[in-house]
Write an enzyme that holds these catalytic residues in place. Structure first.
Site, PDB file in Angstrom:
ATOM      1  N   LEU A   1       0.833  -1.201   0.000  1.00 52.27           N
ATOM      2  CA  LEU A   1       0.000   0.000   0.000  1.00 52.27           C
ATOM      3  C   LEU A   1       0.868   1.251   0.000  1.00 52.27           C
ATOM      4  O   LEU A   1       0.533   2.249  -0.652  1.00 52.27           O
ATOM      5  CB  LEU A   1      -0.936   0.009   1.213  1.00 52.27           C
ATOM      6  CG  LEU A   1      -1.851   1.233   1.308  1.00 52.27           C
ATOM      7  CD1 LEU A   1      -2.808   1.286   0.123  1.00 52.27           C
ATOM      8  CD2 LEU A   1      -2.629   1.231   2.618  1.00 52.27           C
ATOM      9  N   TYR A   2       1.986   1.213   0.715  1.00 57.41           N
ATOM     10  CA  TYR A   2       2.913   2.352   0.706  1.00 57.41           C
ATOM     11  C   TYR A   2       3.313   2.701  -0.727  1.00 57.41           C
ATOM     12  O   TYR A   2       3.230   3.856  -1.149  1.00 57.41           O
ATOM     13  CB  TYR A   2       4.151   2.022   1.541  1.00 57.41           C
ATOM     14  CG  TYR A   2       5.284   3.003   1.360  1.00 57.41           C
ATOM     15  CD1 TYR A   2       5.161   4.322   1.778  1.00 57.41           C
ATOM     16  CD2 TYR A   2       6.482   2.610   0.754  1.00 57.41           C
ATOM     17  CE1 TYR A   2       6.193   5.233   1.611  1.00 57.41           C
ATOM     18  CE2 TYR A   2       7.516   3.512   0.586  1.00 57.41           C
ATOM     19  CZ  TYR A   2       7.371   4.819   1.006  1.00 57.41           C
ATOM     20  OH  TYR A   2       8.394   5.716   0.832  1.00 57.41           O
ATOM     21  N   ALA A   3       3.728   1.692  -1.488  1.00 51.27           N
ATOM     22  CA  ALA A   3       4.128   1.917  -2.877  1.00 51.27           C
ATOM     23  C   ALA A   3       2.957   2.431  -3.708  1.00 51.27           C
ATOM     24  O   ALA A   3       3.119   3.307  -4.563  1.00 51.27           O
ATOM     25  CB  ALA A   3       4.682   0.624  -3.474  1.00 51.27           C
TER      26      ALA A   3
END
Length: 325
Positions: A154-156
């Protein structure tokens, strides 16, 4: 006519502190924003801020997703340049706390885009992206124009979203922006959730350090001062006036693919103490290898990293020992 200040978010963060300090040393005025969230040690963040005490540094403890508070600060200074380094960081943490990433990395970034696009004569928004958006691609070294629509965390995904959001504002409003894909940044004042910090802490304490995928991982480790040189070059860059060409994206790495166990060896040699290894399986959302092609940044920003891990890692370890006494 005096130079417009630089509006910098995430100034109490690792890269944010170093970037702010460099700008102040160059005679710039910096408007710093940070919410000092407790993702990791608040004391470390406060200590970073102490390094920035300067008459040209104006700090505001605000969350970038707080639109009204941000508008109030922005209209006070009316900056023409901005650097957005505020973000909820960490691949693994995004699996545990996904909502933190949407608030900071998506809503907060949208607030920044809106502030910038309404500012008269706005020159450039430089923002942090990440090497993580290349996902599990094995096409290396990573080049800026290869496909990145396959994030595995999700960060990416939020950082990929930032690039798409900036591109849409570029197309719709001609708003100049510059995206920087950082590759595994390390160095003094680094984050406690990063490898060099965790390894050093464990070795000094005589505790086993977790080594994922049995250490069969490679990273393009990039020293923080080299990253800062790229950030400062980007914010001072004069964007072209052609719509569609006002939003370049650059890899900022060291252009070297280093074995993770080599980092451990350098820490051991600096400390004069051997590591205890706890081999762990591959972490969900993590990648085995990163490696930056930096030709574009070299050509257009004059970016030229100077620090290898043989110098940078011992520098970090010495800072760690001094900071923690």
């Amino acid at each position: 006519m005096s130079k417009s200040p630089v509006f910098l978010t995430g100034c109490a963060g690792f890269i944010g502190m170093h970037t702010t300090k460099r700008l102040l040393d160059q005679g710039e005025t910096v408007i710093g924003v940070d919410n000092i969230n407790p993702y990791y040690s608040v004391d470390l963040k406060r200590d970073r801020l102490k390094q920035l005490e300067h008459p040209n540094f104006h700090f505001h403890e605000v969350d970038i997703s707080d639109r009204q508070a941000m508008e109030k600060i922005w209209t006070t200074y009316e900056p023409k340049r901005a650097i957005n380094l505020a973000a909820q960081a960490g691949v693994r943490y995004s699996i545990e706390n996904p909502f933190a990433y949407i608030s900071s990395n998506i809503t907060g970034f949208l607030v920044m885009l809106e502030l910038c696009r309404h500012q008269k004569d706005f020159a450039n928004l430089v923002y942090a992206s990440t090497s993580s958006i290349y996902g599990s691609s094995t096409n290396m070294p990573f080049v800026e124009d290869q496909m990145t629509a396959v994030p595995i965390s999700l960060y990416a995904a939020t950082k990929s979203g930032n690039e798409l959001m900036a591109q849409s504002y570029n197309y719709l409003y001609g708003m100049p922006a510059t995206g920087l894909r950082f590759f595994t940044v390390y160095g003094p004042w680094g984050r406690p959730d990063m490898a060099a910090f965790k390894f050093t802490k464990a070795i000094l304490a005589g505790e086993p350090l977790d080594l994922y995928n049995a250490g069969k991982m490679k990273r393009d480790f990039t020293y923080v001062e080299d990253i800062v040189s790229g950030v400062v070059a980007a914010v001072n860059r004069k964007p072209t006036n052609k719509i569609g060409e006002r939003h370049p994206i650059y890899n900022l790495g060291n252009n070297r693919c280093e074995d993770l166990p080599r980092i451990i060896t350098l820490i051991e040699e600096t400390l004069g103490k051997k590591a205890l290894i706890n081999n762990m399986p591959m972490q969900l959302g993590d990648v085995k290898e990163t490696y930056a092609n930096i030709d574009k940044a070299k050509a257009e920003l004059g970016y030229s990293p100077q620090t290898t891990i043989d110098t940078g890692v011992p520098n970090f370890v010495r800072w760690y020992m001094d900071y923690h006494k």
